[in-house]
Design a protein around this motif. Structure first.
Motif, mmCIF file in Angstrom:
data_model
loop_
_atom_site.group_PDB
_atom_site.id
_atom_site.type_symbol
_atom_site.label_atom_id
_atom_site.label_comp_id
_atom_site.label_asym_id
_atom_site.label_seq_id
_atom_site.Cartn_x
_atom_site.Cartn_y
_atom_site.Cartn_z
ATOM 1 N N ARG A 138 -5.850 4.761 8.049
ATOM 2 C CA ARG A 138 -4.920 5.738 8.723
ATOM 3 C C ARG A 138 -4.434 4.930 10.091
ATOM 4 N NH1 ARG A 138 -6.023 11.493 11.664
ATOM 5 N NH2 ARG A 138 -4.530 12.746 11.260
ATOM 6 N N TRP A 177 -8.914 4.256 1.861
ATOM 7 C CA TRP A 177 -7.688 4.723 2.510
ATOM 8 C C TRP A 177 -7.938 4.345 3.838
ATOM 9 C CZ3 TRP A 177 -8.673 8.312 6.498
ATOM 10 C CH2 TRP A 177 -9.743 8.996 6.530
ATOM 11 N N ARG A 188 -9.898 -3.113 -1.846
ATOM 12 C CA ARG A 188 -11.001 -2.368 -0.966
ATOM 13 C C ARG A 188 -11.774 -3.290 -0.084
ATOM 14 N NH1 ARG A 188 -12.206 3.220 -4.108
ATOM 15 N NH2 ARG A 188 -10.035 4.051 -4.140
ATOM 16 N N MET A 196 -0.018 7.798 1.543
ATOM 17 C CA MET A 196 -0.496 9.241 1.041
ATOM 18 C C MET A 196 -0.026 10.326 1.951
ATOM 19 S SD MET A 196 -4.444 8.153 0.508
ATOM 20 C CE MET A 196 -5.080 9.755 0.207
ATOM 21 N N THR A 249 -1.327 7.740 6.738
ATOM 22 C CA THR A 249 -2.402 7.630 5.609
ATOM 23 C C THR A 249 -2.009 6.505 4.339
ATOM 24 O OG1 THR A 249 -3.456 9.628 6.417
ATOM 25 C CG2 THR A 249 -4.240 8.458 4.557
ATOM 26 N N LEU A 250 -2.791 5.485 4.254
ATOM 27 C CA LEU A 250 -2.371 4.448 3.215
ATOM 28 C C LEU A 250 -3.403 4.516 2.195
ATOM 29 C CD1 LEU A 250 -1.258 1.852 5.869
ATOM 30 C CD2 LEU A 250 0.261 3.313 4.792
ATOM 31 N N ARG A 251 -3.101 4.647 1.103
ATOM 32 C CA ARG A 251 -4.081 4.193 -0.083
ATOM 33 C C ARG A 251 -4.379 2.969 -0.488
ATOM 34 N NH1 ARG A 251 -1.444 7.185 -3.546
ATOM 35 N NH2 ARG A 251 -2.628 9.058 -3.231
ATOM 36 N N VAL A 252 -5.813 2.550 -0.434
ATOM 37 C CA VAL A 252 -6.121 1.257 -0.764
ATOM 38 C C VAL A 252 -6.627 1.307 -2.110
ATOM 39 C CG1 VAL A 252 -7.548 -0.438 -0.228
ATOM 40 C CG2 VAL A 252 -6.808 0.972 1.743
ATOM 41 N N LEU A 312 0.894 -1.126 -0.055
ATOM 42 C CA LEU A 312 0.031 0.111 0.126
ATOM 43 C C LEU A 312 0.811 1.235 0.082
ATOM 44 C CD1 LEU A 312 -2.765 -0.794 2.658
ATOM 45 C CD2 LEU A 312 -2.718 -1.285 0.176
ATOM 46 N N SER A 365 -9.285 5.665 11.525
ATOM 47 C CA SER A 365 -10.083 6.249 10.817
ATOM 48 C C SER A 365 -11.515 5.475 11.109
ATOM 49 C CB SER A 365 -9.788 5.881 9.295
ATOM 50 O OG SER A 365 -9.182 4.914 9.039
#
Length: 372
Positions: A81, A79, A36, A15, A28-31, A12, A67
């Motif tokens: 967190r 995303w 998803r 972000m 914060t990580l983008r998925v 991942l 999150s």
């Protein structure tokens, strides 16, 4: 929808790296869209982050998702967190604070953990509460924000303890909950090393203090669920206070973040049934994982997890310290001795669940199931 495999990692992209305090950051990580559903999580669950160590074993650390969880009838999260507190000498936390930057790619395990609250299962007009210390706010922030958004009839009381105002994680996020839900979110802050201009006097939140404080804040007996998270001493003291106030243990949920002061109090426990293996006897473990089973010998002094890992590198684990619960498995047959257990609740051990990283065979044959 295909269920995520136990212990599965995916790359991942980071972000954002946000500094929360001098010794904590939020990642914060983008998925990506195709992952998803695998990263759909319940409020309160955690992620395991992995880093390969040059010339040595990989490093894994578990961090709670702060999150809010996605709606059950909506898409999985785009995303995630997590909060990372710097630990003195901590290999991964030092890496997170000094090296990780936006655009980096991290290996991240799919969500796990049972320190959770299901808003859909909450009773009408339910009242929930939490007592947290330090970074223990992380999973509770997800729990509270998800519950209050999903259930307009629910209330949440947060009692948090921190050393100083400057060391308090997620100040803005908690303040936002107060602004959005002024009638349904109650916040009580205690600083152990700093006086406040208003509110409670400074000092530790120990058993005695909580026994007097909690009934003054809310109707303790009417709370549907208590979530205790943070250092061992705080969680244990809060648990004793609640039991003294008549709260049944099924309404108390615990997650411990720091157990250095607990090692001496952790007595080994035997789980299961059967005659202990005699001196020199060779034990074997049969393990079921993601629908496949295998049987392998357990070397002297070896944990069940290590025996399985020698043959199945995809066996789930993170801390190997009996804290995170990632290696939880059901004991099908045999008897084991657990060295430490800071992750499973009484109901889980009574039902037959064990921590594979802390379990040693007491019988010649042991069978565990990671799929339960």
């Amino acid at each position: 929808m295909t269920a995520a495999r136990h212990g599965a990692f995916h790359p991942l992209t980071v972000m954002e790296v946000e500094r929360l305090t001098d010794d904590s950051v939020a990642l914060t990580l983008r998925v990506p869209p195709e992952l998803r559903e695998e990263y759909r999580h319940a409020p309160g669950q955690h992620l395991t982050l992995r880093r390969g160590a040059a010339g040595g074993p990989e490093v894994r650390r578990t961090y709670s998702i702060c999150s809010a969880a996605p709606a059950a009838d909506g898409p999985g999260p785009g995303w995630l967190r997590v909060g990372v507190r710097l630990v003195e000498g901590g290999e991964f936390s030092t890496y997170a604070h000094k090296e990780i930057a936006a655009g980096d790619v991290l290996d991240v395990m799919v969500p796990a953990g049972r320190f959770v609250l299901d808003p859909a299962a909450a009773p009408a007009c339910a009242h929930y509460a939490a007592v947290v210390g330090g970074s223990g706010i992380t999973p509770v922030l997800s729990i509270a924000s998800t519950l209050l958004a999903a259930r307009p009839d629910a209330r949440f009381c947060l009692v948090r303890s921190d050393r100083t105002a400057a060391s308090t994680m997620f100040l803005d996020e908690v303040a936002d909950l107060k602004d959005r839900y002024p009638e349904r979110f109650q916040l009580v802050t205690v600083l152990s090393r700093e006086e406040q201009e208003a509110g409670l006097p400074s000092g530790r939140l120990d058993e005695e203090r909580l026994t007097g404080l909690l009934p003054a804040l809310l109707p303790v007996g009417e709370v549907a669920g208590w979530f205790l998270c943070g250092p061992y001493g705080l969680v244990q003291g809060a648990g004793r206070a609640l039991r003294a106030l008549g709260v049944v243990r099924t309404r108390i949920h615990e997650e411990i973040f720091h157990v250095e002061d607990a090692a001496a109090t952790a007595a080994p426990a035997s789980v299961g049934a059967g005659a202990p293996a005699g001196p020199g006897a060779l034990s074997r473990v049969t393990a079921r994982l993601d629908g496949r089973s295998g049987t392998w010998p357990v070397q002297e002094g070896e944990s069940l997890l290590d025996a399985v890992l020698r043959n199945r590198a995809d066996a789930p684990y993170a801390c190997k310290g009996g804290v995170c619960g990632t290696c939880r498995a059901f004991l099908v047959t045999g008897e084991v001795r657990m060295d430490r257990n800071f992750a499973l609740e009484d109901e889980e051990t009574e039902a037959g669940f064990v921590l594979a990283c802390q379990s040693h065979p007491m019988t010649e044959e042991v069978e565990i199931d990671f799929d339960r």
